[in-house]
Design an enzyme around this catalytic site. Sequence first.
Site, PDB file in Angstrom:
ATOM      1  N   ASP A 153       0.782  -1.524  -0.040  1.00 56.86           N
ATOM      2  CA  ASP A 153       0.327   0.002   0.179  1.00 56.86           C
ATOM      3  C   ASP A 153       0.818   1.344   0.217  1.00 56.86           C
ATOM      4  OD1 ASP A 153      -1.580   2.021   0.545  1.00 56.86           O
ATOM      5  OD2 ASP A 153      -3.000   0.762   2.611  1.00 56.86           O
ATOM      6  N   HIS A 154       0.903   2.047  -1.209  1.00 60.60           N
ATOM      7  CA  HIS A 154       2.081   2.784  -1.740  1.00 60.60           C
ATOM      8  C   HIS A 154       1.502   4.539  -0.844  1.00 60.60           C
ATOM      9  CE1 HIS A 154       4.678   5.477  -3.303  1.00 60.60           C
ATOM     10  NE2 HIS A 154       5.070   4.643  -3.833  1.00 60.60           N
ATOM     11  N   ARG A 155       0.190   3.870   0.116  1.00 64.71           N
ATOM     12  CA  ARG A 155      -0.208   5.019   0.965  1.00 64.71           C
ATOM     13  C   ARG A 155       0.635   5.316   2.953  1.00 64.71           C
ATOM     14  NH1 ARG A 155      -5.814   4.271   1.312  1.00 64.71           N
ATOM     15  NH2 ARG A 155      -4.891   2.109   0.872  1.00 64.71           N
ATOM     16  N   LEU A 156       1.388   3.763   2.837  1.00 63.61           N
ATOM     17  CA  LEU A 156       1.668   4.207   3.967  1.00 63.61           C
ATOM     18  C   LEU A 156       3.957   3.949   3.836  1.00 63.61           C
ATOM     19  CD1 LEU A 156       2.434   3.509   6.762  1.00 63.61           C
ATOM     20  CD2 LEU A 156       1.493   1.377   6.628  1.00 63.61           C
TER      21      LEU A 156
END
Length: 182
Positions: A153-156
């Site tokens: 998850d590239h948001r994290l």
Amino acid sequence: TISALAKMDAKVTFTSFFIKASAAALKEYPYLNAIYNESSRNYTLRKSYNIGVAVDTPDGLTVPVIYNVDRKGIVQVAQELADLASRARKNQLKLNEVQNATFTVSNVGTIGGIISTPIINFPEVAILGVHRIMKTGEGPSERMKTNLSLSCDHRLIDGAMATRFLVRLKEYLENPEILLMR
């Protein structure tokens, strides 16, 4: 040591090592051991290392969970994996055996896959793809090689963190005696 492990009466598979190595590497890269909370739109870093393992069944993939992998030896991980996989293929898993994973290992190599992009198992934030293991070289230079892929998850998790995780995982896999001492 590896030779002592070979003499034991337990079938320790490559997947067992990937599971154990993942738990060890997750301790060093805790953002990959998080879950996403949809209602509050935030992440929770998990302190338990519950590794889901994708199992190919006649009804499609199912993901049983080996709980607290970091506290178990490789033989215990292998025994639990064999039991869960067998019962998954017979549709005999209990609900609590497929819940609360913090990270998943998907070994597509067992069905011949050489590269894939695994799909993250929500609410987890990362999944490891393991591909077909191939022998290279002969005699003393013989080695086992595989491709690994990691979806995050590239948001994290950014690409640098994901790569560092994979490099550490590779170090554990290339030096399994470290895992056997954990």
